[in-house]
Design an enzyme around this catalytic site. Structure first.
Site, PDB file in Angstrom:
ATOM      1  N   TYR A 141      49.443  33.354  45.855  1.00 56.02           N
ATOM      2  CA  TYR A 141      49.404  32.093  44.966  1.00 56.02           C
ATOM      3  C   TYR A 141      50.363  32.325  44.238  1.00 56.02           C
ATOM      4  O   TYR A 141      51.107  32.664  43.827  1.00 56.02           O
ATOM      5  CB  TYR A 141      48.481  33.199  43.961  1.00 56.02           C
ATOM      6  N   PRO A 180      41.818  34.548  33.364  1.00 54.22           N
ATOM      7  CA  PRO A 180      42.034  34.199  31.773  1.00 54.22           C
ATOM      8  C   PRO A 180      43.916  33.113  32.625  1.00 54.22           C
ATOM      9  O   PRO A 180      44.606  33.414  33.064  1.00 54.22           O
ATOM     10  CB  PRO A 180      42.315  34.327  31.243  1.00 54.22           C
TER      11      PRO A 180
END
Length: 254
Positions: free
Chosen positions: A53, A208
């Site tokens: 990531y 989120p």
């Protein structure tokens, strides 16, 4: 927040897990820290990351948040992943014993911690034998670097092979599987969910971009759908397979 056991382990995790894939790309470091603080305020203790990531920056952001202290690391069940390439050289990807060792040590450095609670295989490795994978994982557990292992994006057949290989070594094996599963993509119902139920399951992950999105996602844990709503959803989003909402092989055969 409601807590459940992670699969067949004794580990207690929040029913919602915080996905961190946006940290370092769509979400700035200060906002990422605010989201993690808000998650703890709401009782979310399960954080999910990966070494790829944001090219490793996500793990670094989490590590710097842990470094602020106040029990942040102790209150967090930390999951991260390995498998995808972290460089261009051979042995900088997949699940060889060499890459498993190097990837784990690199994640520990970025995360600023001495152990990973849940280490996840990001994908099945069709070239590395399970005997090699489980031996490398056993070493990590013996060294205290990893407590539990799980998988991501595995098919039901892969879960069965992994668990039976672990059983042959008298090892705990996988405690969870992370799969794409939503109303638009219900393929996991055919083989993955039946296999997961047989061997043990997991928590939904929300990823989120802002603290406000996290607050909105929390309502999902409190919603109970009635029979009429569920039936209507079945009409709008039919299950995979030609014979309705059945697991394999019934979904294929009759």
């Amino acid at each position: 927040m409601e807590y459940v056991q992670l699969g067949r382990s004794g580990l207690s995790v929040s029913r919602l897990a915080l996905g961190t894939m946006n940290f370092g790309t769509e979400t700035s470091e200060p906002d990422s820290h605010a989201i993690m603080d808000r998650a703890h305020e709401h009782g979310i203790n399960f954080f999910d990351a990966a070494d790829v990531y944001a090219d490793g920056r996500t793990e670094q952001i989490i590590g710097r948040w842990f470094a602020q202290g106040d029990g942040r690391r102790d209150r967090t069940v930390l999951a991260t992943k390995l498998y995808l390439p972290t460089g261009r050289w051979p042995n900088e990807s997949r699940l060889s014993a060499l890459h498993i060792r190097r990837a784990c040590d690199a994640s520990l450095r970025r995360l600023g911690t001495d152990h990973i609670d849940l280490y996840q295989m990001h994908h099945i490795d069709r070239k590395t034998p399970w005997e090699e994978i489980w031996e490398a994982f056993d070493v990590l557990r013996q060294q205290g670097k990893v407590l539990y292992f799980d998988s991501s994006n595995f098919a039901g057949w892969h879960l069965a092979r992994a668990q039976e290989a672990a059983r042959a070594r008298h090892a705990l094996g996988l405690v969870a599987e992370q799969s794409i599963y939503n109303l638009m993509n219900r393929w996991a119902e055919l083989e993955v969910l039946p296999a997961a139920r047989h061997y043990g399951v997991t928590a939904p992950i929300v990823g989120p971009r802002t603290a406000g999105q996290l607050d909105g996602s929390l309502h999902a844990a409190a919603i109970t759908l009635d029979a009429g709503t569920l039936a209507r959803l079945e009409e709008l989003f039919p299950p995979p397979g030609p014979h309705g909402p059945k697991p394999a092989p019934e979904a294929y055969a009759w």
